[in-house]
Enzyme design. Structure first.
Site, mmCIF file in Angstrom:
data_model
loop_
_atom_site.group_PDB
_atom_site.id
_atom_site.type_symbol
_atom_site.label_atom_id
_atom_site.label_comp_id
_atom_site.label_asym_id
_atom_site.label_seq_id
_atom_site.Cartn_x
_atom_site.Cartn_y
_atom_site.Cartn_z
ATOM 1 N N LYS A 234 7.052 -1.771 16.435
ATOM 2 C CA LYS A 234 7.835 -2.354 15.343
ATOM 3 C C LYS A 234 9.313 -1.999 15.482
ATOM 4 O O LYS A 234 9.666 -0.963 16.077
ATOM 5 C CB LYS A 234 7.310 -1.865 14.004
ATOM 6 N N CYS A 461 -5.107 1.120 1.994
ATOM 7 C CA CYS A 461 -4.558 1.512 3.291
ATOM 8 C C CYS A 461 -5.619 2.245 4.113
ATOM 9 O O CYS A 461 -6.118 3.295 3.702
ATOM 10 C CB CYS A 461 -3.322 2.386 3.120
ATOM 11 N N CYS A 500 -0.262 9.814 4.058
ATOM 12 C CA CYS A 500 -0.411 10.281 5.443
ATOM 13 C C CYS A 500 0.988 10.432 6.032
ATOM 14 O O CYS A 500 1.975 10.007 5.421
ATOM 15 C CB CYS A 500 -1.281 9.309 6.251
ATOM 16 N N CYS A 504 5.440 5.988 4.781
ATOM 17 C CA CYS A 504 5.864 4.667 4.295
ATOM 18 C C CYS A 504 6.749 4.733 3.047
ATOM 19 O O CYS A 504 7.524 3.817 2.789
ATOM 20 C CB CYS A 504 4.649 3.795 4.036
HETATM 21 FE FE1 SRM Z 1 4.258 1.482 6.464
HETATM 22 C C1 SRM Z 1 1.596 1.318 8.486
HETATM 23 C C2 SRM Z 1 2.460 0.198 3.977
HETATM 24 C C3 SRM Z 1 7.110 0.987 4.757
HETATM 25 C C4 SRM Z 1 5.914 3.664 8.547
HETATM 26 N N1 SRM Z 1 2.360 0.806 6.309
HETATM 27 C C5 SRM Z 1 1.419 0.824 7.324
HETATM 28 C C6 SRM Z 1 0.164 0.064 6.871
HETATM 29 C C7 SRM Z 1 0.309 -1.359 7.295
HETATM 30 C C8 SRM Z 1 -1.173 0.677 7.307
HETATM 31 C C9 SRM Z 1 -1.810 0.169 8.577
HETATM 32 O O1 SRM Z 1 -1.156 0.119 9.632
HETATM 33 O O2 SRM Z 1 -2.996 -0.128 8.509
HETATM 34 C C10 SRM Z 1 0.310 0.230 5.330
HETATM 35 C C11 SRM Z 1 -0.366 -0.840 4.479
HETATM 36 C C12 SRM Z 1 -0.848 -0.238 3.191
HETATM 37 C C13 SRM Z 1 -1.317 -1.225 2.203
HETATM 38 O O3 SRM Z 1 -2.515 -1.169 1.824
HETATM 39 O O4 SRM Z 1 -0.540 -2.039 1.730
HETATM 40 C C14 SRM Z 1 1.798 0.403 5.197
HETATM 41 N N2 SRM Z 1 4.706 0.623 4.761
HETATM 42 C C15 SRM Z 1 3.815 0.236 3.819
HETATM 43 C C16 SRM Z 1 4.501 -0.125 2.518
HETATM 44 C C17 SRM Z 1 3.821 -1.258 1.768
HETATM 45 C C18 SRM Z 1 4.596 1.125 1.642
HETATM 46 C C19 SRM Z 1 4.915 0.905 0.180
HETATM 47 O O5 SRM Z 1 4.155 1.470 -0.613
HETATM 48 O O6 SRM Z 1 5.876 0.236 -0.152
HETATM 49 C C20 SRM Z 1 5.905 -0.447 3.060
HETATM 50 C C21 SRM Z 1 6.035 -1.890 3.474
HETATM 51 C C22 SRM Z 1 7.369 -2.164 4.078
HETATM 52 C C23 SRM Z 1 7.678 -3.609 4.308
HETATM 53 O O7 SRM Z 1 7.822 -4.328 3.330
HETATM 54 O O8 SRM Z 1 7.828 -3.988 5.477
HETATM 55 C C24 SRM Z 1 5.945 0.441 4.292
HETATM 56 N N3 SRM Z 1 6.167 2.149 6.694
HETATM 57 C C25 SRM Z 1 7.171 1.917 5.802
HETATM 58 C C26 SRM Z 1 8.268 2.796 6.056
HETATM 59 C C27 SRM Z 1 9.545 2.893 5.231
HETATM 60 C C28 SRM Z 1 10.677 2.085 5.801
HETATM 61 O O9 SRM Z 1 10.482 1.281 6.715
HETATM 62 O O10 SRM Z 1 11.784 2.275 5.314
HETATM 63 C C29 SRM Z 1 7.907 3.589 7.147
HETATM 64 C C30 SRM Z 1 8.732 4.773 7.728
HETATM 65 C C31 SRM Z 1 9.880 4.330 8.561
HETATM 66 C C32 SRM Z 1 9.441 4.050 9.961
HETATM 67 O O11 SRM Z 1 9.065 2.920 10.258
HETATM 68 O O12 SRM Z 1 9.439 4.978 10.757
HETATM 69 C C33 SRM Z 1 6.591 3.148 7.540
HETATM 70 N N4 SRM Z 1 3.831 2.324 8.301
HETATM 71 C C34 SRM Z 1 4.600 3.242 8.960
HETATM 72 C C35 SRM Z 1 3.894 3.689 10.122
HETATM 73 C C36 SRM Z 1 4.405 4.734 11.149
HETATM 74 C C37 SRM Z 1 5.238 4.084 12.195
HETATM 75 C C38 SRM Z 1 5.626 5.046 13.292
HETATM 76 O O13 SRM Z 1 6.559 4.744 14.012
HETATM 77 O O14 SRM Z 1 4.996 6.071 13.475
HETATM 78 C C39 SRM Z 1 2.652 3.022 10.117
HETATM 79 C C40 SRM Z 1 1.513 3.171 11.137
HETATM 80 C C41 SRM Z 1 1.753 2.402 12.391
HETATM 81 O O15 SRM Z 1 2.688 1.605 12.526
HETATM 82 O O16 SRM Z 1 0.945 2.601 13.293
HETATM 83 C C42 SRM Z 1 2.634 2.196 8.956
HETATM 84 FE FE1 SF4 Z 2 -0.897 4.149 4.352
HETATM 85 FE FE2 SF4 Z 2 1.666 4.297 4.937
HETATM 86 FE FE3 SF4 Z 2 0.750 5.608 2.875
HETATM 87 FE FE4 SF4 Z 2 0.091 6.377 5.338
HETATM 88 S S1 SF4 Z 2 2.089 6.456 4.439
HETATM 89 S S2 SF4 Z 2 -1.230 6.234 3.546
HETATM 90 S S3 SF4 Z 2 0.045 4.372 6.380
HETATM 91 S S4 SF4 Z 2 0.764 3.363 3.108
#
Ligand code: SRM
Ligand code: SF4
Length: 590
Positions: A234, A461, A500, A504
């Site tokens: 991403k 999630c 976790c 996010c």
């Molecule tokens: Fe996230 C994965 C939810 C912002 C880092 N994120 C996920 C998944 C899709 C779980 C999955 O892969 O199966 C989650 C879905 C949960 C659900 O049931 O809806 C999820 N992420 C979210 C949201 C909805 C959190 C929220 O409560 O608002 C945010 C949606 C953002 C959007 O509209 O695009 C969200 N995720 C973020 C952020 C914050 C940001 O971007 O400012 C991060 C940390 C910044 C970053 O990217 O490093 C973030 N999400 C991750 C990661 C770890 C990525 C990494 O590089 O290690 C994962 C897991 C992955 O990608 O493997 C993940």
């Molecule tokens: Fe799921 Fe993201 Fe929350 Fe981890 S930080 S539990 S991936 S929504």
């Protein structure tokens, strides 16, 4: 590592030859070393896979395994209801498969008409709630496979899209909503939109699968930037307008800090290598904030962004997805290498970063008049979940407002909502609706609560070890008692929880941050700055609620007694040696 080129020819619909020759496909690792995801992308025919067949398969609520990965690029995740997991297993039923659908809206801006369409969809096909995310997107949860296509079609009918909200491409572009600087915001917002559109994948797979558009015969798919294998991982871009850093610019692969001169945007400071996810027990993974590597005038910023993405495409790790974000590419080779490669490809050098100052990464609530003389109302939405609850009828109130509103709705990076660009004559009516449905002021809005953020976590999630969104409100109830006892009920300490370490809700940037380890157990981190430019540090591991309260009570008490003037909590815990400052500070290249 080998350099790969490919011969292609591209024809326009008229048959006219537009381009013929070799394109650079990047420096690629040997095929056998590539991760499973790379193989899936490779054979997907530009993200088509067998999604069409998966959708038609009546035997299961799930997709075929490869399509589970590919559908992310189309804006959806396959999930299952984790609350029902053991009950369904006992009944020998497959998990209750359902889909999350994410809607992109650059800078989080939507019209009242779009709001009404999303609201209706959440009732018709989703679980009745709308989730405002930490990246200014909307999410639906609980969509069954058979309802995916109508949902995505309806989103597109109102000129929104789900394309590339997930997957190894550039995601929704953030831009802080700054209601009080509306003229600057408008320019930065338009630019965020331009960047967002510019970096969309060009494959027509999305339009064929979801919108029933026919592929034009004889036109090969061509991804001028992403190529056939898309990015290693991403990619995230955000634009911040100082002094507001509500979108946490340093948490992005590419952060752009708008530099204002003479009431105009002169250009942007370029920040690279932010990313917050990590994995417990894997020391090679870590949260990292973006480094500030220089300044570019605004007309050159898309060029810079495209080149940063191309470097990541060519050098990012395609074997191990845990080590494949831009932050790893930079740390593996060095920031100096990265800047030299960037400038070499650009053919010109970035200027030195310009000075900027961020005050806070939180939102300012209530009514504000913008510089365009229109009104803006920032509404607290606890952890971004829009729903009706007893006498707090948030979803209904927003629906009624959307019916009369002539301005816009803006999602903030803190999961809140701004009802924007309200005409003077409409202000009273909107106030009356907020009042009528009990949402004018959140009944429990203290400084701590309004600075809180939690990720979705359970029950949807699949990666959550612990609760976040469903638990943080009740933990705050208890912490508020401690805050009140110490005269701090108005103090804004930003507090963030994730289920976790993927982070996010950007827990690593919480002055108090919690990361779920197991049901009811959290690691607690302290000492991030109040404006998003310093990560926090681990304080203690595996704490229960009782432990959290026991640990925080004396620290909060000491803060009330010994803080220096307006000193923020995150700075206080470092000055008092309660935690060490992070060993990963931002680098500013001068
Ligand atoms: Fe996230 C994965 C939810 C912002 C880092 N994120 C996920 C998944 C899709 C779980 C999955 O892969 O199966 C989650 C879905 C949960 C659900 O049931 O809806 C999820 N992420 C979210 C949201 C909805 C959190 C929220 O409560 O608002 C945010 C949606 C953002 C959007 O509209 O695009 C969200 N995720 C973020 C952020 C914050 C940001 O971007 O400012 C991060 C940390 C910044 C970053 O990217 O490093 C973030 N999400 C991750 C990661 C770890 C990525 C990494 O590089 O290690 C994962 C897991 C992955 O990608 O493997 C993940
Ligand atoms: Fe799921 Fe993201 Fe929350 Fe981890 S930080 S539990 S991936 S929504």
């Amino acid at each position: 590592m080998r350099t790969v080129t490919k011969q292609i020819s591209i024809k326009a619909d008229s048959g006219e030859l537009k381009y013929q020759g070799n394109i650079f496909m990047g420096k690629q690792l040997d095929y056998k070393e590539l991760s499973e995801d790379e193989h899936i992308k490779d054979k997907s025919d530009f993200l088509r896979g067998s999604i069409k067949d998966s959708l038609k398969n009546p035997l299961t609520g799930a997709l075929f395994p490869d399509d589970v990965k590919l559908i992310k690029y189309h804006g959806s995740y396959q999930q299952y209801d984790r609350d029902l997991e053991s009950e369904r297993r006992q009944k020998k039923l497959e998990p209750l498969y359902q889909f999350m659908v994410r809607v992109r809206a650059a800078g989080g801006v939507t019209s009242p008409k779009q709001w009404l369409a999303l609201d209706e969809l959440s009732e018709q096909y989703g679980n009745g709630t709308l989730k405002l995310t930490t990246r200014q997107s909307f999410q639906f949860h609980g969509i069954l496979k058979r309802n995916l296509k109508p949902t995505i079609q309806k989103v597109n009918e109102v000129l929104l899209s789900t394309l590339a909200t997930c997957g190894d491409v550039n995601r929704n572009v953030m831009c802080n909503p700054n209601p009080y600087q509306s003229h600057i915001h408008e320019e930065v917002y338009q630019f965020a939109k331009e960047i967002s559109d510019y970096f969309l994948p060009k494959t027509t797979a999305y339009h064929e699968i979801w919108l029933d558009q026919e592929k034009v015969a004889g036109t090969p798919d061509f991804e001028p930037l992403y190529h056939q294998h898309y990015l290693p991982r991403k990619f995230k871009i955000a634009l911040a307008i100082p002094p507001n850093n509500a979108i946490d610019v340093f948490a992005n692969d590419l952060g752009l800090i708008a530099i204002e001169e003479n009431n105009n945007i002169a250009g942007y400071n370029i920040c690279v290598g932010g990313g917050l996810g990590s994995t417990f027990g894997n020391d090679a993974t870590y949260p990292r904030l973006a480094d500030v590597i220089g300044f570019a005038p605004k007309e050159k910023v898309i060029d810079v962004a495209e080149t940063v993405i191309a470097i990541q495409r060519d050098y990012g790790n395609r074997s191990d997805r845990k080590l494949s974000r831009l932050k790893h590419t930079i740390d593996d080779r060095g920031l100096e290498w990265f800047v030299a490669e960037l400038q070499n490809r650009l053919g010109w050098n970035l200027a030195k970063p310009k000075s900027y100052r961020f005050k806070s990464n939180g939102d300012e609530y209530g009514w504000l008049k913008g510089s365009n003389n229109k009104w803006f109302y920032t509404l607290f939405v606890e952890h971004g979940r829009v729903r009706d609850e007893n006498d707090y009828q948030l979803k209904t109130a927003l629906r009624e407002i959307a019916k009369i509103h002539t301005g816009d709705f803006r999602l903030t990076g803190n999961q809140n909502l701004i009802i924007g660009n309200i005409e003077e004559g409409k202000k009273q009516g909107i106030d009356a609706i907020l009042e009528l449905y009990g949402v004018g002021n959140h009944p429990k809005l203290t400084g701590l609560r309004k600075s809180s953020m939690a990720c979705v976590a359970l029950n949807t999630c699949g990666l959550a070890f612990a609760e976040a969104e469903r638990y943080l409100p009740s933990l705050i109830d208890k912490l508020e008692v401690i805050m009140k006892n110490n005269g701090l009920e108005k103090d804004e300490i930003n507090i963030r929880m994730t289920g976790c370490p993927n982070n996010c809700a950007r827990s690593s940037l919480g002055e108090i941050g919690f990361v779920g380890r197991a049901i009811g157990r959290y690691n607690m981190y302290l000492g991030a700055s109040h404006n998003g430019d310093r990560l926090n540090t681990l304080y203690k591991e595996m704490l229960s609620e009782e432990n959290i309260l026991e640990e925080l009570e004396p620290i909060i008490k000491a803060y009330a007694q010994d803080r220096l003037g307006e000193e923020h909590f995150g700075d206080f815990v470092i000055r008092k040696n309660i935690v060490e400052p992070t060993d990963r500070p931002i680098r500013v290249m001068n």
